[in-house]
Design an enzyme around this catalytic site. Structure first.
Site, PDB file in Angstrom:
ATOM      1  N   ASP A  46     -16.917  49.927 -19.608  1.00 51.45           N
ATOM      2  CA  ASP A  46     -15.890  50.967 -19.657  1.00 51.45           C
ATOM      3  C   ASP A  46     -15.826  51.592 -21.053  1.00 51.45           C
ATOM      4  O   ASP A  46     -15.144  52.608 -21.260  1.00 51.45           O
ATOM      5  CB  ASP A  46     -14.518  50.345 -19.329  1.00 51.45           C
ATOM      6  CG  ASP A  46     -13.881  50.954 -18.095  1.00 51.45           C
ATOM      7  OD1 ASP A  46     -14.462  51.902 -17.546  1.00 51.45           O
ATOM      8  OD2 ASP A  46     -12.813  50.477 -17.691  1.00 51.45           O
ATOM      9  N   LYS A  81     -15.858  51.033  -6.434  1.00 51.15           N
ATOM     10  CA  LYS A  81     -16.811  50.555  -7.454  1.00 51.15           C
ATOM     11  C   LYS A  81     -17.716  49.479  -6.857  1.00 51.15           C
ATOM     12  O   LYS A  81     -18.924  49.488  -7.071  1.00 51.15           O
ATOM     13  CB  LYS A  81     -16.044  50.008  -8.679  1.00 51.15           C
ATOM     14  CG  LYS A  81     -15.449  51.118  -9.526  1.00 51.15           C
ATOM     15  CD  LYS A  81     -14.437  50.632 -10.548  1.00 51.15           C
ATOM     16  CE  LYS A  81     -13.780  51.835 -11.214  1.00 51.15           C
ATOM     17  NZ  LYS A  81     -12.654  51.494 -12.090  1.00 51.15           N
ATOM     18  N   GLN A 108      -9.867  46.320 -14.489  1.00 47.50           N
ATOM     19  CA  GLN A 108      -9.222  47.512 -13.941  1.00 47.50           C
ATOM     20  C   GLN A 108      -7.844  47.708 -14.575  1.00 47.50           C
ATOM     21  O   GLN A 108      -7.023  46.787 -14.594  1.00 47.50           O
ATOM     22  CB  GLN A 108      -9.105  47.366 -12.411  1.00 47.50           C
ATOM     23  CG  GLN A 108      -8.514  48.567 -11.719  1.00 47.50           C
ATOM     24  CD  GLN A 108      -9.409  49.803 -11.822  1.00 47.50           C
ATOM     25  OE1 GLN A 108     -10.610  49.746 -11.647  1.00 47.50           O
ATOM     26  NE2 GLN A 108      -8.787  50.939 -12.142  1.00 47.50           N
TER      27      GLN A 108
END
Ligand code: NAD
Length: 292
Positions: free
Chosen positions: A117, A50, A94
Site C-alpha cells: 500500500d 482484492k 485494510q
C-alpha cells in the site's frame, strides 16, 4: 467539447493481464496477505475484490479476518508474523481500523519491502527522495490514467486538490517526478477556482461530491477524479444511492479528457496493488523489476 472518457476499467484489465504475465515469470507464486479487522461493510467489499483479483492474477491470496475487538498487540503480532512468512510478498492492512486502534503503529509494523500500500514512513521517504520503493496505489493508478491522455507531462501545470497522506501528497510527488509543475490546493486555498483553472492536469481527491465544476476546469484539461462519494439517488427509486466523484458531470463540457466515477481511478487502485505485489515479489527474490 465533450471530454474523452479515461476508462479505468479497460486500463486496469490490461494492467492486471501484464501483472498476471509477470507473475508467471517468477520462480515462486507471489503471495498477497490482506488483514481486515472488524466488519466495516465497505471494507468487506474491498477485501473480497482484492482477494478475487489477486487469485485471478495467479497469486496466492491470504485473507486474515479479525474481530473488531482484537487487541492492537495481536494485530501487530499478526503483521510481524506475515513479515517473516516466505510465502507472503505483500501485506495490506485494510483501513480504517476500528476506533481506538493506532493505525500508525500497525502500519509501522509492516516490512517496508512488503508494504504494497506504500504507507510506511520508509516508502513515503523513498518517494520523497526519488528512490525506488512501493508507491501508494491510488496515486499510481491516477498517474497511469493521466498518461493515457498526456503521455508526457514535462512542462505541464498540474493541480492536486486535497493533501491527504493516502492520495494528495504522494500524487503531487509523482506528478513532480514526471516533470509537471505542481500546485497543491486544499480546504484553506484562497481562490480554488482560479488555481484549478491553471491546470493542464486537474486532480481531485477531496471527498466532496461535485466540488469542482466546469468553472474550475481549463479548456481541454485532463481531469482525474479520485473522489468516491455515496449520495442519494431518488431517480433510481426510494432509498437508493449511487457513487459520484468530486467533479460535477458538467466539467466534461470543458475538459479534454476525464475519468468517470465509478470506473475510473477505483479499478486502477486494485490493479496497482497487484502490480506492487509482483514488484515486491521480484525484488525480494533479487530479480529485476518486471515490465508492468
Ligand atoms: P481525506 O479526507 O484524507 O483528505 C481530503 C482532503 O481534501 C484534505 O486534504 C482537505 O484539505 C481537502 N479538502 C477538504 N475540503 C476541501 C475543500 N472544500 N476544498 C479543497 N480541498 C478540500 O481524503 P482522502 O483519503 O484523500 O480521499 C479523498 C477522496 O478520494 C474520498 O472521496 C475517497 O473516498 C476517495 N478515494 C478514492 C480511492 C480510489 O480508489 N478511487 C482511494 C482513496 C480515496
Amino acid at each position: 467539447m465533450t471530454a474523452r472518457v479515461l476508462d479505468g476499467k479497460a486500463l486496469s484489465a490490461k494492467l492486471r493481464a501484464r501483472v498476471a504475465e509477470a507473475a508467471k515469470g517468477l520462480p515462486n507464486t507471489p503471495g498477497l496477505a490482506v488483514v481486515l479487522v472488524g466488519e466495516d461493510p465497505a471494507s468487506q467489499v474491498y477485501v473480497r475484490n482484492k482477494h478475487r483479483q489477486a487469485e485471478e492474477a495467479g497469486f496466492k491470496s491470504f485473507v486474515h479476518r479479525l474481530p473488531a475487538d482484537t487487541p492492537e498487540d495481536e494485530v501487530v503480532a499478526l503483521v510481524e508474523r506475515l513479515n517473516g512468512d516466505e510465502a507472503v510478498d505483500g501485506i495490506l492492512v485494510q483501513m480504517p481500523l476500528p476506533g481506538g486502534m493506532d493505525a500508525l503503529r500497525v502500519i509501522a509494523a509492516i516490512d517496508p519491502d512488503k508494504d504494497v500500500d506504500g504507507l510506511t514512513e520508509t516508502n513515503a521517504g523513498r518517494l520523497l527522495l526519488g528512490r525506488r520503493g512501493l508507491v501508494p496505489c491510488t496515486p499510481q493508478g491516477s498517474m497511469m490514467l493521466a498518461a493515457e491522455a498526456l503521455p508526457d507531462l514535462t512542462g505541464k501545470t498540474a493541480v492536486v486538490v486535497g493533501r491527504s497522506i493516502l492520495v494528495g501528497k504522494p500524487l503531487a510527488l509523482l506528478l513532480q517526478a514526471a516533470n509537471a509543475t505542481v500546485t497543491m490546493a486544499h480546504s484553506r486555498t484562497a481562490d480554488l477556482q482560479a488555481v484549478c483553472r491553471e491546470a493542464d492536469v486537474l486532480c481531485a481527491a477531496v471527498g466532496r461530491p461535485g466540488l469542482l465544476t466546469k468553472d474550475h476546469v481549463k479548456l481541454g484539461a485532463v481531469v482525474i477524479d479520485v473522489g468516491i462519494n455515496r449520495v442519494d439517488a431518488p431517480e433510481k427509486g426510494e432509498g437508493k444511492t449511487k457513487l459520484v466523484g468530486d467533479v460535477a458531470p458538467d466539467a466534461a463540457e470543458v475538459a479534454g479528457a476525464m475519468t468517470p466515477v465509478p470506473g475510473g481511478v477505483g479499478p486502477m487502485t486494485i490493479a496497482c496493488l497487484l502490480r506492487n505485489t509482483v514488484l515486491a515479489a521480484a525484488r525480494r527474490r533479487g530479480l529485476a523489476d518486471p515490465d508492468v
